[in-house]
Design a protein around this motif. Structure first.
Motif, short mmCIF file in Angstrom:
data_model
loop_
_atom_site.label_atom_id
_atom_site.label_comp_id
_atom_site.label_asym_id
_atom_site.label_seq_id
_atom_site.Cartn_x
_atom_site.Cartn_y
_atom_site.Cartn_z
N UNK A 106 0.83 -1.20 0.00
CA UNK A 106 0.00 0.00 0.00
C UNK A 106 0.86 1.25 0.00
N UNK A 107 1.87 1.29 0.83
CA UNK A 107 2.72 2.47 0.95
C UNK A 107 3.61 2.67 -0.28
N UNK A 108 4.10 1.58 -0.85
CA UNK A 108 4.90 1.69 -2.08
C UNK A 108 4.03 2.21 -3.22
N UNK A 109 2.81 1.71 -3.32
CA UNK A 109 1.89 2.18 -4.36
C UNK A 109 1.57 3.65 -4.19
N UNK A 110 1.31 4.08 -2.95
CA UNK A 110 1.02 5.50 -2.69
C UNK A 110 2.21 6.37 -3.08
N UNK A 111 3.40 5.95 -2.66
CA UNK A 111 4.60 6.73 -2.97
C UNK A 111 4.84 6.79 -4.48
N UNK A 112 4.61 5.69 -5.17
CA UNK A 112 4.79 5.65 -6.62
C UNK A 112 3.80 6.58 -7.32
N UNK A 113 2.56 6.57 -6.86
CA UNK A 113 1.55 7.44 -7.46
C UNK A 113 1.86 8.91 -7.17
N UNK A 114 2.23 9.22 -5.93
CA UNK A 114 2.51 10.60 -5.56
C UNK A 114 3.70 11.17 -6.32
N UNK A 115 4.73 10.35 -6.52
CA UNK A 115 5.94 10.81 -7.21
C UNK A 115 5.83 10.63 -8.72
N UNK A 120 9.17 0.67 -11.10
CA UNK A 120 9.33 0.23 -9.72
C UNK A 120 10.29 -0.96 -9.73
N UNK A 121 11.23 -0.95 -8.79
CA UNK A 121 12.20 -2.05 -8.66
C UNK A 121 12.11 -2.58 -7.23
#
Length: 152
Positions: A106-115, A120-121
């Motif tokens: 969830x947090x990786x997806x949020x960070x990816x969307x925000x940035x 993604x690796x």
């Protein structure tokens, strides 16, 4: 016919590459691979560490909220921050470090969307239980939002 606009910063490659780091051997390999890719593509590297806490601890810190680096979440995040700074200098890449708390996917997806990342690796999971519930890598691939590279 619609024209394709290349990435303004890097040509036609990724402009921002997110790498998830948790201190494991495979995540360290993933970070090295992502740093090399960022250098070759002249991309920015976003390194994300997700601290997982017991369920009730999340209520104290704000589940899923960004945690400032000086908050001192744990020694792992501090060690990773030092390694990222050193590696960014060695690879000659621009790297940002983001610490989050909560469910890693969830947090990786949020960070990816925000940035607004282009790729993604992640490192491959070595835990046997992930065959049943799905590893972070598998769950990110299933999200289907970005190209996901899984480094063994």
């Amino acid at each position: 016919m619609a024209s394709v606009t290349p990435n303004e910063c890097t040509g036609d490659g990724p402009g921002v590459i997110l790498v998830a780091i948790d201190g494991s051997t495979t995540s360290v390999r993933a970070a090295a691979w992502a740093a090399g890719l960022a250098r070759r593509q002249k991309a920015r590297l976003l390194c994300v560490y997700v601290a997982t806490h017991p369920a009730l601890a999340g209520m104290t810190y704000g589940m899923g909220a960004e945690i400032p680096m000086d908050f001192g979440t744990d020694e792992v995040s501090k060690d990773i921050a030092t390694e990222i700074r050193d590696a960014a200098r060695a690879y000659h890449v621009s790297a940002d470090y983001l610490v989050r708390s909560g469910d890693p996917v969830t947090e990786i997806m949020k960070a990816a969307d925000e940035a607004r990342v282009d790729a993604v690796v992640v490192g491959a999971s070595t835990q046997a239980g992930h065959r049943l519930i799905g590893s972070v890598a598998v769950r990110l691939v299933r999200a289907g939002r970005w190209p996901v590279t899984v480094v063994p």
